[in-house]
Scaffold this motif. Structure first.
Motif, PDB file in Angstrom:
ATOM      1  N   VAL A  26      25.532 -29.256 -58.955  1.00 51.01           N
ATOM      2  CA  VAL A  26      24.329 -28.428 -59.058  1.00 51.01           C
ATOM      3  C   VAL A  26      24.784 -26.987 -59.243  1.00 51.01           C
ATOM      4  O   VAL A  26      25.421 -26.402 -58.360  1.00 51.01           O
ATOM      5  N   GLY A  27      24.473 -26.394 -60.395  1.00 54.19           N
ATOM      6  CA  GLY A  27      25.164 -25.186 -60.833  1.00 54.19           C
ATOM      7  C   GLY A  27      24.535 -23.854 -60.511  1.00 54.19           C
ATOM      8  O   GLY A  27      25.069 -22.827 -60.915  1.00 54.19           O
ATOM      9  N   SER A  28      23.430 -23.809 -59.789  1.00 52.52           N
ATOM     10  CA  SER A  28      22.786 -22.533 -59.499  1.00 52.52           C
ATOM     11  C   SER A  28      22.863 -22.206 -58.013  1.00 52.52           C
ATOM     12  O   SER A  28      22.679 -23.088 -57.169  1.00 52.52           O
ATOM     13  N   ASN A  29      23.119 -20.934 -57.704  1.00 53.08           N
ATOM     14  CA  ASN A  29      23.043 -20.483 -56.320  1.00 53.08           C
ATOM     15  C   ASN A  29      22.103 -19.289 -56.173  1.00 53.08           C
ATOM     16  O   ASN A  29      22.142 -18.575 -55.179  1.00 53.08           O
ATOM     17  N   ARG A  30      21.259 -19.091 -57.149  1.00 50.44           N
ATOM     18  CA  ARG A  30      20.343 -17.948 -57.131  1.00 50.44           C
ATOM     19  C   ARG A  30      19.243 -18.158 -56.094  1.00 50.44           C
ATOM     20  O   ARG A  30      18.752 -19.274 -55.906  1.00 50.44           O
ATOM     21  N   HIS A  31      18.840 -17.067 -55.438  1.00 47.55           N
ATOM     22  CA  HIS A  31      17.734 -17.121 -54.479  1.00 47.55           C
ATOM     23  C   HIS A  31      16.470 -17.617 -55.177  1.00 47.55           C
ATOM     24  O   HIS A  31      16.125 -17.165 -56.267  1.00 47.55           O
ATOM     25  N   GLY A  32      15.783 -18.553 -54.556  1.00 50.61           N
ATOM     26  CA  GLY A  32      14.561 -19.095 -55.128  1.00 50.61           C
ATOM     27  C   GLY A  32      14.789 -20.042 -56.282  1.00 50.61           C
ATOM     28  O   GLY A  32      13.874 -20.330 -57.049  1.00 50.61           O
ATOM     29  N   ARG A  33      15.992 -20.564 -56.401  1.00 53.09           N
ATOM     30  CA  ARG A  33      16.355 -21.413 -57.535  1.00 53.09           C
ATOM     31  C   ARG A  33      15.471 -22.653 -57.646  1.00 53.09           C
ATOM     32  O   ARG A  33      14.960 -23.169 -56.650  1.00 53.09           O
ATOM     33  N   PHE A  34      15.350 -23.122 -58.877  1.00 57.07           N
ATOM     34  CA  PHE A  34      14.577 -24.327 -59.188  1.00 57.07           C
ATOM     35  C   PHE A  34      15.472 -25.561 -59.242  1.00 57.07           C
ATOM     36  O   PHE A  34      14.990 -26.689 -59.265  1.00 57.07           O
ATOM     37  N   GLY A  35      16.785 -25.353 -59.231  1.00 58.72           N
ATOM     38  CA  GLY A  35      17.739 -26.439 -59.426  1.00 58.72           C
ATOM     39  C   GLY A  35      17.561 -27.648 -58.534  1.00 58.72           C
ATOM     40  O   GLY A  35      17.671 -28.785 -59.010  1.00 58.72           O
ATOM     41  N   PRO A  36      17.287 -27.488 -57.219  1.00 59.94           N
ATOM     42  CA  PRO A  36      17.156 -28.668 -56.373  1.00 59.94           C
ATOM     43  C   PRO A  36      16.054 -29.633 -56.802  1.00 59.94           C
ATOM     44  O   PRO A  36      16.168 -30.838 -56.573  1.00 59.94           O
ATOM     45  N   VAL A  37      15.007 -29.116 -57.428  1.00 59.54           N
ATOM     46  CA  VAL A  37      13.936 -29.996 -57.908  1.00 59.54           C
ATOM     47  C   VAL A  37      14.474 -30.913 -59.002  1.00 59.54           C
ATOM     48  O   VAL A  37      14.254 -32.141 -58.981  1.00 59.54           O
ATOM     49  N   VAL A  38      15.183 -30.334 -59.960  1.00 56.39           N
ATOM     50  CA  VAL A  38      15.750 -31.140 -61.047  1.00 56.39           C
ATOM     51  C   VAL A  38      16.857 -32.040 -60.507  1.00 56.39           C
ATOM     52  O   VAL A  38      16.988 -33.200 -60.928  1.00 56.39           O
ATOM     53  N   ALA A  39      17.637 -31.533 -59.560  1.00 57.93           N
ATOM     54  CA  ALA A  39      18.730 -32.324 -58.991  1.00 57.93           C
ATOM     55  C   ALA A  39      18.193 -33.572 -58.287  1.00 57.93           C
ATOM     56  O   ALA A  39      18.777 -34.659 -58.407  1.00 57.93           O
ATOM     57  N   ASP A  40      17.104 -33.440 -57.547  1.00 54.67           N
ATOM     58  CA  ASP A  40      16.524 -34.603 -56.863  1.00 54.67           C
ATOM     59  C   ASP A  40      16.080 -35.655 -57.871  1.00 54.67           C
ATOM     60  O   ASP A  40      16.284 -36.861 -57.658  1.00 54.67           O
ATOM     61  N   TRP A  41      15.482 -35.205 -58.963  1.00 60.43           N
ATOM     62  CA  TRP A  41      15.080 -36.155 -60.007  1.00 60.43           C
ATOM     63  C   TRP A  41      16.308 -36.838 -60.613  1.00 60.43           C
ATOM     64  O   TRP A  41      16.318 -38.060 -60.812  1.00 60.43           O
ATOM     65  N   LEU A  42      17.336 -36.052 -60.896  1.00 59.16           N
ATOM     66  CA  LEU A  42      18.565 -36.606 -61.470  1.00 59.16           C
ATOM     67  C   LEU A  42      19.211 -37.627 -60.542  1.00 59.16           C
ATOM     68  O   LEU A  42      19.644 -38.704 -60.978  1.00 59.16           O
ATOM     69  N   LEU A  43      19.284 -37.308 -59.256  1.00 61.75           N
ATOM     70  CA  LEU A  43      19.874 -38.240 -58.307  1.00 61.75           C
ATOM     71  C   LEU A  43      19.107 -39.553 -58.264  1.00 61.75           C
ATOM     72  O   LEU A  43      19.697 -40.623 -58.120  1.00 61.75           O
ATOM     73  N   GLY A  44      17.790 -39.463 -58.402  1.00 61.25           N
ATOM     74  CA  GLY A  44      17.004 -40.692 -58.469  1.00 61.25           C
ATOM     75  C   GLY A  44      17.392 -41.553 -59.648  1.00 61.25           C
ATOM     76  O   GLY A  44      17.510 -42.785 -59.524  1.00 61.25           O
ATOM     77  N   ARG A  45      17.639 -40.943 -60.811  1.00 60.11           N
ATOM     78  CA  ARG A  45      18.035 -41.697 -62.001  1.00 60.11           C
ATOM     79  C   ARG A  45      19.430 -42.303 -61.808  1.00 60.11           C
ATOM     80  O   ARG A  45      19.691 -43.422 -62.231  1.00 60.11           O
ATOM     81  N   LEU A  46      20.322 -41.558 -61.186  1.00 60.14           N
ATOM     82  CA  LEU A  46      21.683 -42.065 -60.970  1.00 60.14           C
ATOM     83  C   LEU A  46      21.698 -43.191 -59.941  1.00 60.14           C
ATOM     84  O   LEU A  46      22.380 -44.208 -60.119  1.00 60.14           O
ATOM     85  N   ARG A  47      20.959 -43.015 -58.868  1.00 61.86           N
ATOM     86  CA  ARG A  47      20.999 -43.982 -57.778  1.00 61.86           C
ATOM     87  C   ARG A  47      20.158 -45.225 -58.039  1.00 61.86           C
ATOM     88  O   ARG A  47      20.244 -46.198 -57.291  1.00 61.86           O
ATOM     89  N   ASP A  48      19.364 -45.186 -59.099  1.00 62.36           N
ATOM     90  CA  ASP A  48      18.621 -46.382 -59.511  1.00 62.36           C
ATOM     91  C   ASP A  48      19.530 -47.430 -60.134  1.00 62.36           C
ATOM     92  O   ASP A  48      19.132 -48.582 -60.300  1.00 62.36           O
ATOM     93  N   ARG A  49      20.742 -47.054 -60.494  1.00 67.82           N
ATOM     94  CA  ARG A  49      21.645 -47.930 -61.232  1.00 67.82           C
ATOM     95  C   ARG A  49      22.655 -48.568 -60.295  1.00 67.82           C
ATOM     96  O   ARG A  49      23.127 -47.938 -59.345  1.00 67.82           O
ATOM     97  N   ASP A  50      23.012 -49.810 -60.620  1.00 69.29           N
ATOM     98  CA  ASP A  50      24.006 -50.501 -59.796  1.00 69.29           C
ATOM     99  C   ASP A  50      25.414 -50.342 -60.342  1.00 69.29           C
ATOM    100  O   ASP A  50      26.359 -50.861 -59.754  1.00 69.29           O
ATOM    101  N   ASP A  51      25.580 -49.606 -61.467  1.00 67.73           N
ATOM    102  CA  ASP A  51      26.916 -49.369 -62.011  1.00 67.73           C
ATOM    103  C   ASP A  51      27.424 -47.971 -61.702  1.00 67.73           C
ATOM    104  O   ASP A  51      28.440 -47.541 -62.234  1.00 67.73           O
ATOM    105  N   ILE A  52      26.726 -47.254 -60.798  1.00 63.24           N
ATOM    106  CA  ILE A  52      27.087 -45.882 -60.441  1.00 63.24           C
ATOM    107  C   ILE A  52      26.984 -45.690 -58.930  1.00 63.24           C
ATOM    108  O   ILE A  52      26.044 -46.178 -58.296  1.00 63.24           O
ATOM    109  N   VAL A  53      27.959 -44.967 -58.380  1.00 60.21           N
ATOM    110  CA  VAL A  53      27.871 -44.435 -57.021  1.00 60.21           C
ATOM    111  C   VAL A  53      27.882 -42.918 -57.154  1.00 60.21           C
ATOM    112  O   VAL A  53      28.827 -42.351 -57.705  1.00 60.21           O
TER     113      VAL A  53
END
Length: 206
Positions: A26-53
């Motif tokens: 997760v590449g942003s450290n700015r105050h008030g960043r939006f990154g965690p919202v997109v990161a949570d969505w991305l993690l959902g896509r990654l963790r939905d798969r059984d070929d990825i940890v």
């Protein structure tokens, strides 16, 4: 995105070495960043798969100096980051676009490492305003090429990202982003599996 290239990789691709170990950066450290919202969505896509940890490295949690001096503080910070990068078979890097490029904190974290990136694939996801962070992505491709990493062709980008998600962090219209993420992750798994097998056969000497 090429719609003919979105089939899920077969189990044969990953059965030799088990699920692919993917670290999301997760590449942003700015105050008030939006990154965690997109990161949570991305993690959902990654963790939905059984070929990825999946694992996560967040630039906001990395107190790394820009001097690259191996101080005790830098060593302590790296102890929670470097093993996650070294142990990964592949990466997804999430970046916003600041002033036509990617954040300084992300570049600093990348530059603190070298061998951890080598001969591994990197998928790039971006968010921003009208450009959707795509200019940051193109700059990162050059950086990772210098580090002997391979960036996958397809990306996921969010134009006017704040309007793409509701107040609960859910996509208002998930069909397009979900399809784009599937295509990108399929490519990442193919490259990650192929390069892992290649590294197991012989050390990369680039």
């Amino acid at each position: 995105m090429n719609p003919t290239q979105t089939d899920t990789p077969s189990a044969a691709l990953t059965e030799t070495g088990g699920p692919l170990r993917v670290t999301l950066v997760v590449g942003s450290n700015r105050h008030g960043r939006f990154g965690p919202v997109v990161a949570d969505w991305l993690l959902g896509r990654l963790r939905d798969r059984d070929d990825i940890v999946a694992d996560v490295v967040d630039v906001a949690d990395a107190e790394l100096p820009t001097s690259f001096e191996p101080t005790p503080e830098a060593t302590a910070a790296l102890s929670g980051i470097t093993p996650k990068l070294a142990g990964a078979d592949a990466f997804v890097v999430l970046t916003p676009e600041y002033n036509h490029s990617y954040p300084a904190g992300l570049k600093n974290l990348v530059d603190w490492h070298y061998g951890e990136w080598r001969a591994k694939p990197v998928a790039l996801v971006s968010y921003g305003g009208l450009a959707g962070g795509l200019r940051a992505v193109e700059h990162l491709r050059q950086v990772f090429a210098e580090l002997h990493a391979v960036t996958v062709r397809d990306t996921v980008s969010f134009h006017n990202a704040g309007a793409s998600f509701d107040d609960r962090g859910a996509l208002r219209d998930p069909a397009g982003p979900d399809a784009a993420a599937k295509a990108m992750i399929d490519q990442l798994v193919w490259w990650g599996t192929a390069l892992r097998e290649a590294r197991e056969r012989r050390a990369y000497a680039g």
